[in-house]
Design a protein around this motif. Sequence first.
Motif, PDB file in Angstrom:
ATOM      1  N   UNK A  89       0.862  -1.182   0.000  1.00  0.00           N
ATOM      2  CA  UNK A  89       0.000   0.000   0.000  1.00  0.00           C
ATOM      3  C   UNK A  89       0.897   1.230   0.000  1.00  0.00           C
ATOM      4  N   UNK A  90       0.661   2.118  -0.964  1.00  0.00           N
ATOM      5  CA  UNK A  90       1.368   3.396  -1.013  1.00  0.00           C
ATOM      6  C   UNK A  90       0.383   4.441  -0.501  1.00  0.00           C
ATOM      7  N   UNK A  91       0.660   4.949   0.676  1.00  0.00           N
ATOM      8  CA  UNK A  91      -0.253   5.895   1.310  1.00  0.00           C
ATOM      9  C   UNK A  91      -0.337   7.187   0.514  1.00  0.00           C
ATOM     10  N   UNK A  92      -1.438   7.904   0.693  1.00  0.00           N
ATOM     11  CA  UNK A  92      -1.618   9.192   0.039  1.00  0.00           C
ATOM     12  C   UNK A  92      -0.454  10.120   0.381  1.00  0.00           C
ATOM     13  N   UNK A  93      -0.006  10.868  -0.613  1.00  0.00           N
ATOM     14  CA  UNK A  93       1.059  11.859  -0.451  1.00  0.00           C
ATOM     15  C   UNK A  93       2.371  11.272   0.057  1.00  0.00           C
ATOM     16  N   UNK A  94       2.682  10.064  -0.424  1.00  0.00           N
ATOM     17  CA  UNK A  94       3.980   9.447  -0.142  1.00  0.00           C
ATOM     18  C   UNK A  94       4.549   8.887  -1.443  1.00  0.00           C
ATOM     19  N   UNK A  95       5.801   8.484  -1.384  1.00  0.00           N
ATOM     20  CA  UNK A  95       6.464   7.828  -2.506  1.00  0.00           C
ATOM     21  C   UNK A  95       7.157   6.577  -1.977  1.00  0.00           C
ATOM     22  N   UNK A  96       7.135   5.505  -2.792  1.00  0.00           N
ATOM     23  CA  UNK A  96       7.713   4.228  -2.390  1.00  0.00           C
ATOM     24  C   UNK A  96       8.484   3.632  -3.566  1.00  0.00           C
ATOM     25  N   UNK A  97       9.758   3.270  -3.376  1.00  0.00           N
ATOM     26  CA  UNK A  97      10.486   2.544  -4.418  1.00  0.00           C
ATOM     27  C   UNK A  97       9.945   1.118  -4.517  1.00  0.00           C
ATOM     28  N   UNK A  98       9.913   0.586  -5.741  1.00  0.00           N
ATOM     29  CA  UNK A  98       9.407  -0.768  -5.925  1.00  0.00           C
ATOM     30  C   UNK A  98       9.955  -1.348  -7.218  1.00  0.00           C
TER      31      UNK A  98
END
Length: 120
Positions: A89-98
């Motif tokens: 899950x990528x939360x609102x207003x965040x960034x996640x490498x994947x």
Amino acid sequence: MTLIFEEKWDRTIADCDRKMYQDIYAKHPIQEGKLQFIPVRIAFNHRNDLLASVCIVNGKDDWKLEDRLLSYFEQNTLIAEKRFTHELTVQANTAVPWTFIFTPETMVRQATLQNWEISD
């Protein structure tokens, strides 16, 4: 607005890669109402799986990967499509490498690893 590393990534990512993702995040800020897959790295592994590393930049509501069909394009041509089952899950207003892994059976044509993008 935060760059978040998934738990396993956070434990294992090299310092130089962590810095690279921080730089990418700084250059691609969150845009309200927009989900972006910023291309980072592309390669084939020893099993001929296509590994597409991105920074998922989420300016929308929480975004869930589980049971989501994603497409890999090169020069606007569909190369691969896969339904992913990971519970990211990528939360609102965040960034996640994947890194998305497209196995050979998900590819409809041969990849050149150039001018690529991921879309949902």
